[in-house]
Write an enzyme that holds these catalytic residues in place. Sequence first.
Site, short mmCIF file in Angstrom:
data_model
loop_
_atom_site.label_atom_id
_atom_site.label_comp_id
_atom_site.label_asym_id
_atom_site.label_seq_id
_atom_site.Cartn_x
_atom_site.Cartn_y
_atom_site.Cartn_z
N GLY A 141 -0.64 3.32 10.79
CA GLY A 141 -0.06 1.99 10.72
C GLY A 141 1.44 1.88 10.68
O GLY A 141 1.96 0.91 10.13
N GLY A 142 2.19 2.82 11.25
CA GLY A 142 3.64 2.65 11.37
C GLY A 142 4.31 2.33 10.05
O GLY A 142 4.21 3.08 9.08
N THR A 179 -1.97 6.18 14.94
CA THR A 179 -2.13 7.39 14.17
C THR A 179 -3.55 7.51 13.63
O THR A 179 -4.22 6.50 13.47
CB THR A 179 -1.16 7.35 12.96
OG1 THR A 179 0.17 7.12 13.44
CG2 THR A 179 -1.18 8.63 12.16
#
Length: 540
Positions: free
Chosen positions: A425-426, A343
């Site tokens: 970063g999920g 992202t």
Amino acid sequence: MIPDSKVPHAIAFSAPHKQAADIGLTVLREGGSAVDAMIAAAAAITVLYPHMNSLAGDGFWLIHKPGAAPRAIDACGCAAQLASIDWYHSQGFKQIPSRGALATVTMGGTLAGWQKARDIAAESSTQLPLSRLLTPAIQLARDGVLVTHSLAAASRKVQAEMAEQAEYQRVFMPKGRPLVEGEILTNPDLAATLNTLATQGLDSAYCGELAAHIATQLEQLGSPLRLSDLQHYRAQEVKPLSVQTRFGQCFNLPAPTQGVASLLILAIYDRLFKPEWDEAARVHGLIEATKLAFLVRDREVADPRRLSERWNDLLDDAHIDQLAAVITERALPWPQVAEPGDTVWMGCVDSSGTMVSFIQSIYWEFGSGVVVPGTGLVWNNRGVGFSLEAGHRNALAPGYKPFHTLNPAFALLNDGRRISYGTMGGEGQPQTQAALLSRYLYDGRALDDAISRGRWLLGRTWGDNNHDLKMEQDLVDLLGNNLRERGHALKAVPARSEIMGHAGAVVSLGDGNAIAASDPRSDGVGVVGNVVATMQERAQ
């Protein structure tokens, strides 16, 4: 204190790549709006960071005009009409493949999100032409960008997975090997696509000749996406979620994003926080709040049509108090299954004080690995977030949206400050947001220190499949013994590790000044400047 929209505001931009930040700030200096600047930078960063995001990915926006309520845009792609559990089962799959044409299950919504943002901005200001906004990205794609360490590392990592993706190899392995840091990467097909968007409009990716070409190529490759899926796709304006803390109101995106988890962490921590806490107690509180927020998220977040009757109560005081009461000085058991993601987050403020918090993504490094021939577009693999198990909370169904890790954040503080902040970063996104905001507000640290200081990550982030509690070595050296005594099992990772995400923030101060910062773990920068030309001056 509410910022006065008539008071001149300092302009600022934060992005995880310096060139994207500079492009955004240049638009702001010319008198462009925050939305103008964000679109210019968003287009550029798809060229600069192709492993992290794409025009064929998803996006989410928070836009705040002084004195008005924040407005949110959901540009999450939905599943193709042909995509169903039976469709995959009939081909022998028990889960959606992570790479290749069968991973291209969902629409790319980010361009529709750009258009929706332009529509919102046009209600109160004149917008720059698309040709002006997309020209920097066109030039970068045509002339080439310098391969960063992050891009080179991602290229090496996915080499084996992309062995069957011929167009990926042609575009991103032009020398028959992974990219090398410092060399130049060009994408002339993407330059041509951007030029089409600039001349024919953003909708041409969904309804024009470009859309027809994309649909034909995807179908030939074996994707379930069809032209009708593109033609019927719309980004949506949605009501943002919010919670009240002692410092002010915090905002984030609703389902299908994990925005509710980001807000729960902050709200739970606000209930628990004691000014006399040392840093170990503060980190422990944030980690434990994260665990409880993630349990709620994993039970509740899904396509908006599948939300439970509990959804509207999740951010109520009673529920937050209930969660906060569970936390003690001992660590709760973990792990739980986590979510990855790749992202970019960016934020800005323009001369009128309008702020944007924006995020766009293709999910994993280089998404599905499918580069649509003749376009340079990397298609997302966000559909991996679906389950092929009937009755599952996130079961695949035509037209439905998968669970999303993306969630741009914004805070409207009691003292007049406003903060646009976020990270990639999920699983790390809500945690890093909480670390950043708590250090800046509760600990009183400078913005750049709040971002750069050692961080932790519970669960899985981009490029990682472990569900443990990772902590950067400098923070382990400082707090490790105390946290282990509380029951935390720590795994040390190098200081300023990229797995901790690329965070950033822009703060508009109550007096009209601004500050901006970007993560040293990225290639980015936070920049502040002055307006050198207004829209009216340029027109004369």
